[in-house]
Design a protein around this motif. Structure first.
Motif, PDB file in Angstrom:
ATOM      1  N   SER A   7      31.127  42.398  41.415  1.00 30.64           N
ATOM      2  CA  SER A   7      31.409  43.787  41.805  1.00 30.64           C
ATOM      3  C   SER A   7      32.700  44.224  41.126  1.00 30.64           C
ATOM      4  O   SER A   7      33.521  43.392  40.722  1.00 30.64           O
ATOM      5  N   PHE A   8      32.874  45.536  41.024  1.00 26.20           N
ATOM      6  CA  PHE A   8      34.093  46.067  40.415  1.00 26.20           C
ATOM      7  C   PHE A   8      35.313  45.672  41.245  1.00 26.20           C
ATOM      8  O   PHE A   8      36.344  45.279  40.702  1.00 26.20           O
ATOM      9  N   GLU A   9      35.176  45.751  42.549  1.00 26.37           N
ATOM     10  CA  GLU A   9      36.267  45.390  43.467  1.00 26.37           C
ATOM     11  C   GLU A   9      36.726  43.951  43.239  1.00 26.37           C
ATOM     12  O   GLU A   9      37.915  43.676  43.096  1.00 26.37           O
ATOM     13  N   LYS A  10      35.781  43.030  43.167  1.00 26.70           N
ATOM     14  CA  LYS A  10      36.114  41.618  42.934  1.00 26.70           C
ATOM     15  C   LYS A  10      36.668  41.412  41.527  1.00 26.70           C
ATOM     16  O   LYS A  10      37.552  40.583  41.319  1.00 26.70           O
ATOM     17  N   ALA A  11      36.152  42.172  40.556  1.00 27.46           N
ATOM     18  CA  ALA A  11      36.627  42.046  39.173  1.00 27.46           C
ATOM     19  C   ALA A  11      38.095  42.433  39.058  1.00 27.46           C
ATOM     20  O   ALA A  11      38.863  41.776  38.357  1.00 27.46           O
ATOM     21  N   VAL A  12      38.506  43.499  39.747  1.00 33.58           N
ATOM     22  CA  VAL A  12      39.910  43.928  39.712  1.00 33.58           C
ATOM     23  C   VAL A  12      40.802  42.834  40.292  1.00 33.58           C
ATOM     24  O   VAL A  12      41.840  42.490  39.718  1.00 33.58           O
ATOM     25  N   LYS A  13      40.397  42.265  41.414  1.00 35.53           N
ATOM     26  CA  LYS A  13      41.191  41.192  42.036  1.00 35.53           C
ATOM     27  C   LYS A  13      41.245  39.959  41.143  1.00 35.53           C
ATOM     28  O   LYS A  13      42.302  39.342  40.993  1.00 35.53           O
ATOM     29  N   LEU A  14      40.111  39.611  40.531  1.00 31.31           N
ATOM     30  CA  LEU A  14      40.064  38.449  39.648  1.00 31.31           C
ATOM     31  C   LEU A  14      40.957  38.658  38.430  1.00 31.31           C
ATOM     32  O   LEU A  14      41.711  37.755  38.039  1.00 31.31           O
ATOM     33  N   MET A  15      40.902  39.829  37.821  1.00 31.59           N
ATOM     34  CA  MET A  15      41.748  40.106  36.652  1.00 31.59           C
ATOM     35  C   MET A  15      43.231  40.063  37.025  1.00 31.59           C
ATOM     36  O   MET A  15      44.062  39.617  36.230  1.00 31.59           O
ATOM     37  N   SER A  16      43.572  40.516  38.208  1.00 30.77           N
ATOM     38  CA  SER A  16      44.962  40.445  38.666  1.00 30.77           C
ATOM     39  C   SER A  16      45.423  38.993  38.732  1.00 30.77           C
ATOM     40  O   SER A  16      46.552  38.676  38.365  1.00 30.77           O
TER      41      SER A  16
END
Length: 109
Positions: A7-16
């Motif tokens: 998901s986009f939400e999880k992708a943002v957290k993972l990239m952080s």
């Protein structure tokens, strides 16, 4: 990254995490939004990458920026973090106006 994370939400957290970001990076909305600019001559340009190109080519200043749909819902954690924050840093970004428009999701301004 969205495909890997699910998901986009999880992708943002993972990239952080991958980039070892200090502080929090949060999506302003999970809705599918478009950045738009109304130019001084009345034309409306849709798309983050198209706006600077059109402004440069036409030499027409931007009158205002906005998002569509205008009723996009803010990501709930964003509102919580804004209320708790002592300081909010916006940037860097291609043109900085994208941050201002995207911060204007319903309930976020």
């Amino acid at each position: 990254m969205t495909g890997i994370a699910g998901s986009f939400e999880k992708a943002v957290k993972l990239m952080s995490e991958v980039l070892a970001v200090r502080g929090k990076v949060l999506p302003v909305t999970l809705d599918n939004i478009n950045l738009c600019a109304e130019l001084e001559d009345g034309r409306v340009v849709v798309g983050e990458s198209k706006i600077p190109e059109e402004v440069k080519n036409s030499k027409t200043p931007i009158k205002r920026v906005f998002i569509t749909p205008s009723d996009a819902k803010p990501y709930p954690e964003v509102l919580d973090e804004i209320e708790k924050a002592d300081v909010i840093i916006i940037g860097p970004g291609r043109p900085l106006y994208k941050h201002y428009a995207k911060s204007c999701v319903q309930g976020g301004c």
